[in-house]
Design a protein around this motif. Sequence first.
Motif, PDB file in Angstrom:
ATOM      1  N   GLY A  93       5.148  22.765   2.352  1.00 50.89           N
ATOM      2  CA  GLY A  93       6.281  21.944   2.724  1.00 50.89           C
ATOM      3  C   GLY A  93       6.606  20.879   1.717  1.00 50.89           C
ATOM      4  O   GLY A  93       6.197  20.945   0.556  1.00 50.89           O
ATOM      5  N   MET A  94       7.348  19.871   2.190  1.00 48.56           N
ATOM      6  CA  MET A  94       7.769  18.751   1.360  1.00 48.56           C
ATOM      7  C   MET A  94       7.347  17.460   2.000  1.00 48.56           C
ATOM      8  O   MET A  94       7.610  17.221   3.165  1.00 48.56           O
ATOM      9  N   GLN A  95       6.681  16.639   1.213  1.00 47.96           N
ATOM     10  CA  GLN A  95       6.295  15.322   1.670  1.00 47.96           C
ATOM     11  C   GLN A  95       6.801  14.323   0.639  1.00 47.96           C
ATOM     12  O   GLN A  95       6.111  14.043  -0.334  1.00 47.96           O
ATOM     13  N   PRO A  96       8.015  13.822   0.826  1.00 44.96           N
ATOM     14  CA  PRO A  96       8.562  12.886  -0.153  1.00 44.96           C
ATOM     15  C   PRO A  96       7.807  11.566  -0.149  1.00 44.96           C
ATOM     16  O   PRO A  96       7.046  11.274   0.766  1.00 44.96           O
ATOM     17  N   ILE A 149      12.480  12.809   6.149  1.00 43.47           N
ATOM     18  CA  ILE A 149      11.216  12.191   5.756  1.00 43.47           C
ATOM     19  C   ILE A 149      10.255  13.244   5.211  1.00 43.47           C
ATOM     20  O   ILE A 149       9.740  13.121   4.116  1.00 43.47           O
ATOM     21  N   GLU A 150       9.988  14.280   6.008  1.00 46.16           N
ATOM     22  CA  GLU A 150       9.065  15.327   5.577  1.00 46.16           C
ATOM     23  C   GLU A 150       9.328  16.590   6.383  1.00 46.16           C
ATOM     24  O   GLU A 150       9.919  16.523   7.467  1.00 46.16           O
ATOM     25  N   ALA A 151       8.885  17.706   5.856  1.00 46.34           N
ATOM     26  CA  ALA A 151       8.961  18.981   6.573  1.00 46.34           C
ATOM     27  C   ALA A 151       7.775  19.832   6.157  1.00 46.34           C
ATOM     28  O   ALA A 151       7.381  19.842   4.997  1.00 46.34           O
ATOM     29  N   THR A 152       7.228  20.523   7.122  1.00 46.43           N
ATOM     30  CA  THR A 152       6.044  21.342   6.889  1.00 46.43           C
ATOM     31  C   THR A 152       6.221  22.682   7.577  1.00 46.43           C
ATOM     32  O   THR A 152       6.671  22.739   8.719  1.00 46.43           O
ATOM     33  N   THR A 153       5.872  23.762   6.884  1.00 45.92           N
ATOM     34  CA  THR A 153       5.859  25.062   7.550  1.00 45.92           C
ATOM     35  C   THR A 153       4.581  25.151   8.372  1.00 45.92           C
ATOM     36  O   THR A 153       3.522  24.672   7.956  1.00 45.92           O
ATOM     37  N   VAL A 154       4.724  25.731   9.551  1.00 46.66           N
ATOM     38  CA  VAL A 154       3.585  25.845  10.462  1.00 46.66           C
ATOM     39  C   VAL A 154       3.588  27.242  11.086  1.00 46.66           C
ATOM     40  O   VAL A 154       4.648  27.810  11.311  1.00 46.66           O
ATOM     41  N   PRO A 155       2.411  27.796  11.346  1.00 45.95           N
ATOM     42  CA  PRO A 155       2.362  29.060  12.071  1.00 45.95           C
ATOM     43  C   PRO A 155       2.466  28.795  13.566  1.00 45.95           C
ATOM     44  O   PRO A 155       2.095  27.725  14.038  1.00 45.95           O
ATOM     45  N   GLY A 156       2.989  29.745  14.296  1.00 46.96           N
ATOM     46  CA  GLY A 156       3.072  29.590  15.749  1.00 46.96           C
ATOM     47  C   GLY A 156       4.487  29.763  16.251  1.00 46.96           C
ATOM     48  O   GLY A 156       5.308  30.438  15.640  1.00 46.96           O
ATOM     49  N   GLN A 157       4.795  29.100  17.353  1.00 47.26           N
ATOM     50  CA  GLN A 157       6.105  29.291  17.977  1.00 47.26           C
ATOM     51  C   GLN A 157       7.246  28.674  17.181  1.00 47.26           C
ATOM     52  O   GLN A 157       8.402  29.024  17.385  1.00 47.26           O
ATOM     53  N   PHE A 158       6.953  27.751  16.253  1.00 52.67           N
ATOM     54  CA  PHE A 158       7.957  27.188  15.349  1.00 52.67           C
ATOM     55  C   PHE A 158       7.589  27.608  13.937  1.00 52.67           C
ATOM     56  O   PHE A 158       6.449  27.932  13.655  1.00 52.67           O
ATOM     57  N   ILE A 179       8.923  25.497  11.238  1.00 54.03           N
ATOM     58  CA  ILE A 179       8.973  24.235  10.494  1.00 54.03           C
ATOM     59  C   ILE A 179       8.944  23.066  11.478  1.00 54.03           C
ATOM     60  O   ILE A 179       9.602  23.111  12.519  1.00 54.03           O
ATOM     61  N   VAL A 180       8.193  22.030  11.111  1.00 58.90           N
ATOM     62  CA  VAL A 180       8.267  20.739  11.794  1.00 58.90           C
ATOM     63  C   VAL A 180       8.829  19.761  10.765  1.00 58.90           C
ATOM     64  O   VAL A 180       8.311  19.675   9.643  1.00 58.90           O
ATOM     65  N   ALA A 181       9.904  19.048  11.130  1.00 54.69           N
ATOM     66  CA  ALA A 181      10.529  18.091  10.216  1.00 54.69           C
ATOM     67  C   ALA A 181      10.633  16.728  10.885  1.00 54.69           C
ATOM     68  O   ALA A 181      10.905  16.644  12.084  1.00 54.69           O
ATOM     69  N   LEU A 182      10.401  15.674  10.105  1.00 60.08           N
ATOM     70  CA  LEU A 182      10.539  14.303  10.607  1.00 60.08           C
ATOM     71  C   LEU A 182      11.782  13.665  10.000  1.00 60.08           C
ATOM     72  O   LEU A 182      12.077  13.863   8.815  1.00 60.08           O
ATOM     73  N   TRP A 183      12.464  12.864  10.810  1.00 55.12           N
ATOM     74  CA  TRP A 183      13.695  12.179  10.423  1.00 55.12           C
ATOM     75  C   TRP A 183      13.606  10.717  10.810  1.00 55.12           C
ATOM     76  O   TRP A 183      12.998  10.393  11.821  1.00 55.12           O
ATOM     77  N   GLN A 184      14.260   9.866  10.049  1.00 58.25           N
ATOM     78  CA  GLN A 184      14.425   8.480  10.461  1.00 58.25           C
ATOM     79  C   GLN A 184      15.836   8.029  10.140  1.00 58.25           C
ATOM     80  O   GLN A 184      16.450   8.491   9.172  1.00 58.25           O
ATOM     81  N   ALA A 185      16.352   7.134  10.986  1.00 62.38           N
ATOM     82  CA  ALA A 185      17.670   6.540  10.795  1.00 62.38           C
ATOM     83  C   ALA A 185      17.696   5.225  11.560  1.00 62.38           C
ATOM     84  O   ALA A 185      16.750   4.903  12.294  1.00 62.38           O
ATOM     85  N   LYS A 186      18.776   4.477  11.391  1.00 58.90           N
ATOM     86  CA  LYS A 186      18.885   3.196  12.105  1.00 58.90           C
ATOM     87  C   LYS A 186      18.933   3.400  13.609  1.00 58.90           C
ATOM     88  O   LYS A 186      18.423   2.595  14.369  1.00 58.90           O
ATOM     89  N   THR A 187      19.566   4.497  14.040  1.00 58.39           N
ATOM     90  CA  THR A 187      19.695   4.767  15.472  1.00 58.39           C
ATOM     91  C   THR A 187      19.372   6.231  15.774  1.00 58.39           C
ATOM     92  O   THR A 187      19.482   7.097  14.894  1.00 58.39           O
ATOM     93  N   SER A 188      19.038   6.490  17.029  1.00 59.40           N
ATOM     94  CA  SER A 188      18.824   7.875  17.470  1.00 59.40           C
ATOM     95  C   SER A 188      20.106   8.683  17.334  1.00 59.40           C
ATOM     96  O   SER A 188      20.066   9.878  17.038  1.00 59.40           O
ATOM     97  N   GLU A 189      21.255   8.024  17.534  1.00 58.26           N
ATOM     98  CA  GLU A 189      22.542   8.709  17.418  1.00 58.26           C
ATOM     99  C   GLU A 189      22.733   9.288  16.015  1.00 58.26           C
ATOM    100  O   GLU A 189      23.257  10.383  15.858  1.00 58.26           O
ATOM    101  N   GLU A 190      22.310   8.546  14.988  1.00 54.79           N
ATOM    102  CA  GLU A 190      22.411   9.050  13.613  1.00 54.79           C
ATOM    103  C   GLU A 190      21.543  10.296  13.424  1.00 54.79           C
ATOM    104  O   GLU A 190      21.952  11.246  12.750  1.00 54.79           O
ATOM    105  N   ILE A 191      20.346  10.263  14.004  1.00 49.75           N
ATOM    106  CA  ILE A 191      19.457  11.426  13.893  1.00 49.75           C
ATOM    107  C   ILE A 191      20.098  12.620  14.580  1.00 49.75           C
ATOM    108  O   ILE A 191      20.136  13.728  14.027  1.00 49.75           O
ATOM    109  N   VAL A 192      20.626  12.418  15.779  1.00 52.28           N
ATOM    110  CA  VAL A 192      21.280  13.506  16.510  1.00 52.28           C
ATOM    111  C   VAL A 192      22.451  14.051  15.691  1.00 52.28           C
ATOM    112  O   VAL A 192      22.605  15.265  15.537  1.00 52.28           O
TER     113      VAL A 192
END
Length: 179
Positions: free
Chosen positions: A88-91, A127-136, A138-151
């Motif tokens: 994955g990517m870990q900036p 923020i970061e994304a990682t490939t994972v085995p299983g039901q998903f 990729i798991v990716a993390l996001w940050q923003a000033k508000t939850s609305e921005e993330i959505v």
Amino acid sequence: MHEKKTTMQTNMSFPTYVFATVNPGRMTNVVAELKQNSQIDLIAPVTGRYDLVLRLKANTPQNVYQTVNQIREISDVRTTDTHTGFDGMQPSKKLESQMALGVSVLTCEHNTSENVIKQLSNIPGFIEATTVPGQFDIVALWQAKTSEEIVKNTVERVTTLPGIFKSETLLAYAPFFKA
């Protein structure tokens, strides 16, 4: 516009994510217990099908197994679903304590995960994304000033990326992480 320092990294240690459900009304007690575990560097109560997303520090499979068992031993933890990253990517960008946090779980079409991660890194709030085995895939993390921005970023941009079959974003409230 400055260029982000993100590169695909292979054959290195990636974090493990634990998605957990908790008995109703017991979140505060569970989070307090989880904060005592030195192997957990992110504790995020979330909306959606899970109650908590935890990120474990990169470690040996045996230590990950031991940490997950410690999490499962907490009496009010009902279920756990564990995904250890392997690529994955870990900036260099770090999590910010006063920012909203989102965790996306993505299912990709066959052999597209690496390309999807590269595309994710161009979306604001990544923020970061990682490939994972299983039901998903990729798991990716996001940050923003508000939850609305993330959505907005995850619904409008992530869901339209080629290669993504299914996506779900869990929104965190009062996330706790260790620097």
